[in-house]
Scaffold this active site. Sequence first.
Site, PDB file in Angstrom:
ATOM      1  N   ASN A 131       3.929   4.179   7.130  1.00  0.00           N
ATOM      2  CA  ASN A 131       3.398   2.849   6.646  1.00  0.00           C
ATOM      3  C   ASN A 131       4.013   1.944   6.749  1.00  0.00           C
ATOM      4  O   ASN A 131       3.425   0.846   6.836  1.00  0.00           O
ATOM      5  CB  ASN A 131       3.234   3.388   4.833  1.00  0.00           C
ATOM      6  N   ILE A 161       0.625  -1.287  -0.211  1.00  0.00           N
ATOM      7  CA  ILE A 161       0.098  -0.071   0.072  1.00  0.00           C
ATOM      8  C   ILE A 161       0.697   1.400   0.228  1.00  0.00           C
ATOM      9  O   ILE A 161       0.359   2.393  -0.330  1.00  0.00           O
ATOM     10  CB  ILE A 161      -0.678   0.189   1.059  1.00  0.00           C
ATOM     11  N   LYS A 183       1.075  -2.454  16.936  1.00  0.00           N
ATOM     12  CA  LYS A 183      -0.141  -1.553  16.280  1.00  0.00           C
ATOM     13  C   LYS A 183      -0.914  -0.740  17.334  1.00  0.00           C
ATOM     14  O   LYS A 183      -1.585   0.035  16.946  1.00  0.00           O
ATOM     15  CB  LYS A 183      -0.963  -2.506  15.575  1.00  0.00           C
ATOM     16  N   TYR A 226       2.976  -8.192  16.950  1.00  0.00           N
ATOM     17  CA  TYR A 226       2.412  -7.373  16.003  1.00  0.00           C
ATOM     18  C   TYR A 226       1.332  -6.666  16.324  1.00  0.00           C
ATOM     19  O   TYR A 226       1.253  -5.380  16.342  1.00  0.00           O
ATOM     20  CB  TYR A 226       2.147  -8.132  14.576  1.00  0.00           C
ATOM     21  N   ASP A 275      16.484   3.219   8.222  1.00  0.00           N
ATOM     22  CA  ASP A 275      16.418   1.782   8.807  1.00  0.00           C
ATOM     23  C   ASP A 275      15.661   1.950  10.075  1.00  0.00           C
ATOM     24  O   ASP A 275      16.096   2.293  10.960  1.00  0.00           O
ATOM     25  CB  ASP A 275      17.712   1.180   9.039  1.00  0.00           C
ATOM     26  N   LYS A 327      14.807  -1.709  -4.408  1.00  0.00           N
ATOM     27  CA  LYS A 327      13.565  -1.533  -4.694  1.00  0.00           C
ATOM     28  C   LYS A 327      13.116  -0.220  -5.225  1.00  0.00           C
ATOM     29  O   LYS A 327      12.135  -0.061  -6.154  1.00  0.00           O
ATOM     30  CB  LYS A 327      12.523  -1.986  -3.283  1.00  0.00           C
TER      31      LYS A 327
END
Length: 367
Positions: free
Chosen positions: A130, A57, A228, A224, A103, A81
């Site tokens: 993001n 995204i 969040k 995780y 990083d 990338k």
Amino acid sequence: MLNRKHGCRSRVAKNFVGNLSALIPVMAPLLSKTFSLDQIPDLVGKVMIVTGGATGIGRQTVLALLKHNAKVYIASRSQSKFDAMLAALEEEQKPRLKFLPLDLSSLKACVDAAENFGRAEERCDVLVANAALSIMPCDLTVDGYEIQFATNHLGHFAFISHLLPLIKKTSTEYGEARVIIVASHAHSMYKADPKTGIDFNDLTVSKQQDMTKVSDIQPSLQRYARSKLANIQYARALHRRLEKEGFNRIFVNCLNPGTIGSPTFGSSPAPHLPSWIKILSQGIIRMTSISPADGALTSLMLATDPEIAEKEIKGRYFDVGPLAGKFVYGYSYEAEEKLSGFARDGGMGERLWEWSERALGKVLGGK
């Protein structure tokens, strides 16, 4: 017989789509904001940063911003990338895409990246936090913190903290600035202590897990979810501080982008998972996810929609449409009711902020 079965399935599918379409007008008043790429205004002159902007995204966010004439920095570890993305762009867009080495697992690298950006640019109109790690073994970073929490929250905390003077300057001189934190509905899965919230002591404990068993996945999901939760608590605490300081033209919001079919989990970038778990998870993700292009819409709305500033929408948590946007996308809405009690708890958010400042101070000293 085959034709009759096929016809029956077709009628069922048509009925389902018809019923779903009929529900959209009913649901629309309940959901506060529709958004599409053609609603993005001309962004000429604006300078923006998207962390992790070369994949998923983040990539879709960057492409849409470039299309509408913004200058965009991809803040990432991967030069390769970035180079591949740059090569695929239209010639007109290439000069406006920049690479900012970042990083997030190293606090010193985050500060260096912010300072490098400040030397290169005189404004920062939008920052989209993001980048994220998902299913990972419980490794510790070079600074000694659990890698998912360090990357998803603490690195962004350090990066944004050292960009704040420029963000504040931008809001004063150009009328507004925006900070968007990409969180997740997974925050509500975290089993926190009811009194203390996030267990900060656990963040420096190394656990030997090689991610080869199904039983290894749940602890990683908890890590995780913890990171969040921190994203949301941090966004709300940052908003409160800026309001208190009088910077009321900085619009800080956070969001759940939906379940995204991206490589964060269940593919080659998760090398520690055995192949059978990857295959199984890829199938589940395909069935339940939305595309990265759809998943980027809420970030883009919060980053660009004039109504965010006109209606002074800040300090909020946004979610996507019904069923995580899988069948009815185009809606983003303020979703305070979807926040866990820990995410709403301002006191826990302040403890997170104080802990983050101490962690940053330990690594940087007086810097």
